[in-house]
Every structure is written in C-alpha cells, then in structure tokens.
Design a protein around this motif. Sequence first.
Motif, PDB file in Angstrom:
ATOM      1  N   VAL A  43     -22.852  18.322  50.068  1.00 30.78           N
ATOM      2  CA  VAL A  43     -23.439  19.099  48.981  1.00 30.78           C
ATOM      3  C   VAL A  43     -23.240  18.303  47.695  1.00 30.78           C
ATOM      4  O   VAL A  43     -22.116  17.915  47.376  1.00 30.78           O
ATOM      5  N   VAL A  44     -24.344  18.069  46.986  1.00 29.95           N
ATOM      6  CA  VAL A  44     -24.303  17.354  45.712  1.00 29.95           C
ATOM      7  C   VAL A  44     -24.754  18.319  44.625  1.00 29.95           C
ATOM      8  O   VAL A  44     -25.816  18.949  44.757  1.00 29.95           O
ATOM      9  N   THR A  45     -23.960  18.434  43.572  1.00 32.77           N
ATOM     10  CA  THR A  45     -24.289  19.320  42.459  1.00 32.77           C
ATOM     11  C   THR A  45     -24.205  18.570  41.137  1.00 32.77           C
ATOM     12  O   THR A  45     -23.472  17.586  41.021  1.00 32.77           O
ATOM     13  N   GLU A  46     -24.965  19.049  40.154  1.00 32.67           N
ATOM     14  CA  GLU A  46     -24.833  18.522  38.803  1.00 32.67           C
ATOM     15  C   GLU A  46     -23.498  19.028  38.269  1.00 32.67           C
ATOM     16  O   GLU A  46     -23.214  20.221  38.319  1.00 32.67           O
ATOM     17  N   ASP A  48     -22.225  19.335  35.208  1.00 29.70           N
ATOM     18  CA  ASP A  48     -22.241  20.223  34.043  1.00 29.70           C
ATOM     19  C   ASP A  48     -22.763  21.612  34.360  1.00 29.70           C
ATOM     20  O   ASP A  48     -22.158  22.607  33.992  1.00 29.70           O
ATOM     21  N   SER A  49     -23.897  21.682  35.056  1.00 25.69           N
ATOM     22  CA  SER A  49     -24.540  22.976  35.298  1.00 25.69           C
ATOM     23  C   SER A  49     -24.101  23.642  36.593  1.00 25.69           C
ATOM     24  O   SER A  49     -24.223  24.851  36.746  1.00 25.69           O
ATOM     25  N   GLY A  50     -23.621  22.844  37.542  1.00 28.01           N
ATOM     26  CA  GLY A  50     -23.262  23.384  38.849  1.00 28.01           C
ATOM     27  C   GLY A  50     -24.453  23.594  39.760  1.00 28.01           C
ATOM     28  O   GLY A  50     -24.310  24.101  40.879  1.00 28.01           O
ATOM     29  N   ASN A  51     -25.648  23.195  39.303  1.00 31.64           N
ATOM     30  CA  ASN A  51     -26.850  23.348  40.127  1.00 31.64           C
ATOM     31  C   ASN A  51     -26.785  22.414  41.327  1.00 31.64           C
ATOM     32  O   ASN A  51     -26.501  21.235  41.187  1.00 31.64           O
ATOM     33  N   THR A  52     -27.084  22.955  42.489  1.00 36.20           N
ATOM     34  CA  THR A  52     -27.117  22.150  43.703  1.00 36.20           C
ATOM     35  C   THR A  52     -28.418  21.369  43.755  1.00 36.20           C
ATOM     36  O   THR A  52     -29.498  21.954  43.673  1.00 36.20           O
ATOM     37  N   ALA A  73     -34.784  14.598  42.985  1.00 36.56           N
ATOM     38  CA  ALA A  73     -34.666  13.342  42.239  1.00 36.56           C
ATOM     39  C   ALA A  73     -33.478  13.436  41.279  1.00 36.56           C
ATOM     40  O   ALA A  73     -33.315  14.433  40.562  1.00 36.56           O
ATOM     41  N   LEU A  74     -32.634  12.419  41.304  1.00 40.63           N
ATOM     42  CA  LEU A  74     -31.487  12.381  40.409  1.00 40.63           C
ATOM     43  C   LEU A  74     -31.946  12.059  38.992  1.00 40.63           C
ATOM     44  O   LEU A  74     -32.907  11.318  38.786  1.00 40.63           O
ATOM     45  N   LEU A  75     -31.260  12.625  38.007  1.00 35.96           N
ATOM     46  CA  LEU A  75     -31.607  12.419  36.605  1.00 35.96           C
ATOM     47  C   LEU A  75     -30.845  11.245  36.021  1.00 35.96           C
ATOM     48  O   LEU A  75     -29.733  10.933  36.454  1.00 35.96           O
ATOM     49  N   ASP A  76     -31.430  10.611  35.033  1.00 38.49           N
ATOM     50  CA  ASP A  76     -30.756   9.539  34.301  1.00 38.49           C
ATOM     51  C   ASP A  76     -29.500  10.068  33.625  1.00 38.49           C
ATOM     52  O   ASP A  76     -29.477  11.215  33.149  1.00 38.49           O
ATOM     53  N   GLU A  77     -28.495   9.235  33.558  1.00 38.10           N
ATOM     54  CA  GLU A  77     -27.262   9.494  32.813  1.00 38.10           C
ATOM     55  C   GLU A  77     -26.714  10.917  33.031  1.00 38.10           C
ATOM     56  O   GLU A  77     -26.458  11.656  32.090  1.00 38.10           O
ATOM     57  N   PHE A 100     -20.130  10.882  40.999  1.00 42.53           N
ATOM     58  CA  PHE A 100     -20.726   9.668  40.435  1.00 42.53           C
ATOM     59  C   PHE A 100     -21.522  10.049  39.194  1.00 42.53           C
ATOM     60  O   PHE A 100     -21.856  11.218  38.967  1.00 42.53           O
ATOM     61  N   VAL A 101     -21.799   9.034  38.375  1.00 40.79           N
ATOM     62  CA  VAL A 101     -22.622   9.210  37.179  1.00 40.79           C
ATOM     63  C   VAL A 101     -23.767   8.211  37.275  1.00 40.79           C
ATOM     64  O   VAL A 101     -23.555   7.030  37.514  1.00 40.79           O
TER      65      VAL A 101
END
Length: 105
Positions: A43-46, A48-52, A73-77, A100-101
């Motif tokens: 499971v990969v989440t953002e 800051d937001s916790g969105n999966t 799609a992963l977001l920049d930075e 990861f960042v």
Amino acid sequence: MNLYDLRIEYDKAPFGLSVKNPRFSWKLKSGRTDTMQKNYRIVVTESDSGNTVWDSKVIESDSSIHVEYAGDALLDETAYSVHVEACDNHDEKSEIEGGFVTGIF
C-alpha cells in the motif's frame, strides 16, 4: 517471520526519485526451516494527505524483488509512505514500513 531491508529502487529512503514506476524489494527471515513467502500486499499513500495511490491487494506470490509500482501517477516533489505486508507458508504474517520522495519527472 520477519520482513526487513525494504528497498525502493535499491535505496532505503530515496529522495528526489525520478522513476515513475519504482520497484520495491524486501527480505524475509524466519527461525523456522523451509519458510517461504506465499503472498504480499503493498500500500502506497501520500504522506501529507494519507490518500492511497496504490493498493496491490493480496498477491499470491513468493516474489519480493523488484515488485513494480502499478498505481496512480506519482506527483512531482511529493512524499509517499510504503507499507508492505507478507504471509509465509506457515501462515505467519509480518509487515514493514518505508517511504520515498519524488523529484521532478
């Protein structure tokens, strides 16, 4: 059973990752003989937001090397958290966390 050494594109916590579909690897150890992984879930989440952004669901596989990301799609930075759960052939479960960042794609 214990999971350890979670890697994301060969690194423990990559910063500035420019790979759109990073690969995840982990190791398994156990005090029992003939132990092998029978399934996993990533499971990969953002962070800051916790969105999966990806939930692999349970995958029946002994693979734990270069499992490729297959989510949104992963977001920049952006910082992401990674949670890996696995179960072995003795029905013992373990989990490991990492992150990861991304850089600029």
